[in-house]
Write a protein that holds these residues in place. Structure first.
Motif, mmCIF file in Angstrom:
data_model
loop_
_atom_site.group_PDB
_atom_site.id
_atom_site.type_symbol
_atom_site.label_atom_id
_atom_site.label_comp_id
_atom_site.label_asym_id
_atom_site.label_seq_id
_atom_site.Cartn_x
_atom_site.Cartn_y
_atom_site.Cartn_z
ATOM 1 N N PRO A 113 0.787 -1.250 0.000
ATOM 2 C CA PRO A 113 0.000 0.000 0.000
ATOM 3 C C PRO A 113 0.812 1.290 0.000
ATOM 4 C CG PRO A 113 0.085 -0.875 2.212
ATOM 5 C CD PRO A 113 0.803 -1.865 1.328
ATOM 6 N N ASP A 161 -8.134 7.945 -2.970
ATOM 7 C CA ASP A 161 -8.913 6.994 -3.772
ATOM 8 C C ASP A 161 -8.008 5.875 -4.284
ATOM 9 O OD1 ASP A 161 -11.131 8.570 -3.368
ATOM 10 O OD2 ASP A 161 -11.259 9.321 -5.427
ATOM 11 N N HIS A 162 -6.812 6.252 -4.731
ATOM 12 C CA HIS A 162 -5.857 5.262 -5.253
ATOM 13 C C HIS A 162 -5.535 4.207 -4.194
ATOM 14 C CE1 HIS A 162 -2.645 3.768 -7.860
ATOM 15 N NE2 HIS A 162 -1.838 3.758 -6.813
ATOM 16 N N ALA A 163 -5.456 4.646 -2.938
ATOM 17 C CA ALA A 163 -5.123 3.723 -1.842
ATOM 18 C C ALA A 163 -6.339 2.937 -1.364
ATOM 19 C CB ALA A 163 -4.524 4.512 -0.674
ATOM 20 N N GLY A 164 -7.527 3.306 -1.866
ATOM 21 C CA GLY A 164 -8.733 2.598 -1.449
ATOM 22 C C GLY A 164 -9.395 3.188 -0.213
ATOM 23 N N GLU A 179 -11.923 5.505 1.930
ATOM 24 C CA GLU A 179 -13.288 5.962 1.686
ATOM 25 C C GLU A 179 -13.745 7.064 2.639
ATOM 26 O OE1 GLU A 179 -15.840 2.527 1.667
ATOM 27 O OE2 GLU A 179 -14.972 1.763 -0.196
ATOM 28 N N ASP A 233 -9.816 4.897 8.315
ATOM 29 C CA ASP A 233 -8.795 4.927 7.275
ATOM 30 C C ASP A 233 -7.571 5.688 7.785
ATOM 31 O OD1 ASP A 233 -10.336 3.561 5.406
ATOM 32 O OD2 ASP A 233 -11.059 5.387 4.407
ATOM 33 N N PRO A 246 -6.508 1.361 4.133
ATOM 34 C CA PRO A 246 -7.963 1.364 4.254
ATOM 35 C C PRO A 246 -8.409 0.537 5.460
ATOM 36 C CG PRO A 246 -7.247 0.644 2.052
ATOM 37 C CD PRO A 246 -6.048 0.661 2.944
ATOM 38 N N THR A 297 -8.892 -4.064 6.274
ATOM 39 C CA THR A 297 -8.125 -5.044 5.492
ATOM 40 C C THR A 297 -7.444 -6.072 6.398
ATOM 41 O OG1 THR A 297 -6.049 -3.823 5.551
ATOM 42 C CG2 THR A 297 -7.561 -3.305 3.753
#
Lengths: 176, 176
Positions: free
Chosen positions: A7, A40-43, A45, B70, B100, B103
């Motif tokens: 990540p 967003d790229h890292a997921g 939210e 996050d 995120p 995970t």
């Protein structure tokens, strides 16, 4: 040094975009800042993280104030002018600013230098947000997803205006 | 350049603290990273922003994974080693990483260089968070304010353990 492995990542590997959801006539003024959507790229939210490159003469956004969402900006490189209700001030790399929700104090970042300015922008996605724009006839309102839709201050949708112009001046054939 | 005016500020004007809410015996290992709470300083509530200075040999935190919150990290200066389930990798200034919620992939940052490393850490404050620590007997659990309290993995509170030790070995007079 080896290329980072997810990540972790190099922001340069995330595509830049100058997409804006502003309606006309505010789109051109907002299209000369380029975002890399790192969060967003890292997921992620719960909040967004954009690395924003503001070219000379351009703005990060129109001056605005959030009702429910907090915002934080870290200056990564270059020089950038922060405009708030108190006036304008120049910030350099390593300085930062925070904009708590609900103060009504509107802000934007403008690049008045001759080189690119790079800022890291963090904002959460609290639902049912409202965004005030004191300098232009624009108001943002978000639903449960925290992403704003725009209208005039009196609530009239800008899309209706665009549609009306389209009727009075139809596009030429072959033009989308 | 003039000193920035609030809501902009120079992080150097925010006090550094090495306070940790970890219980014993994990406090010492977590006390050689120094935080400047930039988000709190700016009055932000929806997420935290810490500028964390990790001295050589120290860690940002114990390796952990968030269930609901996050996290995002931007490397400001120096070199830092990111440890995740996939192993270790060195990151330099201008690289970043996102974690995120949910995970289960735990992470920490360790400084294995000879100079300070500076990272910008963003995390939201979603309520009822749980934080897993795969490497040590620690579990974090937050209530409505999103700030974690710590216990052993079996739920036994560490405070009770400290109290029990106190009974078997009372402090000397004059020692708090």
């Amino acid at each position: 040094m080896a290329k980072p492995i997810f990540p972790a990542f190099d922001p340069a590997d995330v595509a830049e975009t100058n997409v804006t959801t502003y309606p006309e006539p505010f789109r051109a003024a907002n299209s000369r800042r380029w975002n890399r959507r790192l969060g967003d790229h890292a997921g992620l939210e719960n909040f967004g993280v954009n690395l924003t490159r503001i070219v000379p003469g351009a703005q990060s956004s129109a001056r605005h104030a959030h009702a429910r969402q907090d915002e934080f900006v870290w200056v990564v490189s270059g020089e950038v002018v922060l405009e708030t209700d108190e006036g304008a001030q120049t910030l350099r790399a390593g300085m930062c600013a925070g904009f708590p929700a609900g103060t009504g104090n509107a802000h934007r970042f403008v690049n008045r230098s001759s080189g690119d300015a790079l800022i890291l922008v963090v904002g959460d996605r609290t639902p049912f947000e409202e965004i005030a724009y004191p300098d232009i006839d624009l108001h943002g309102k978000a639903g449960a997803d925290g992403r704003p839709a725009f209208a005039r201050k009196d609530g009239t949708p800008y899309r209706a205006g665009a549609s009306a112009r389209k009727l009075s001046q139809p596009p030429r054939e072959g033009v989308a």
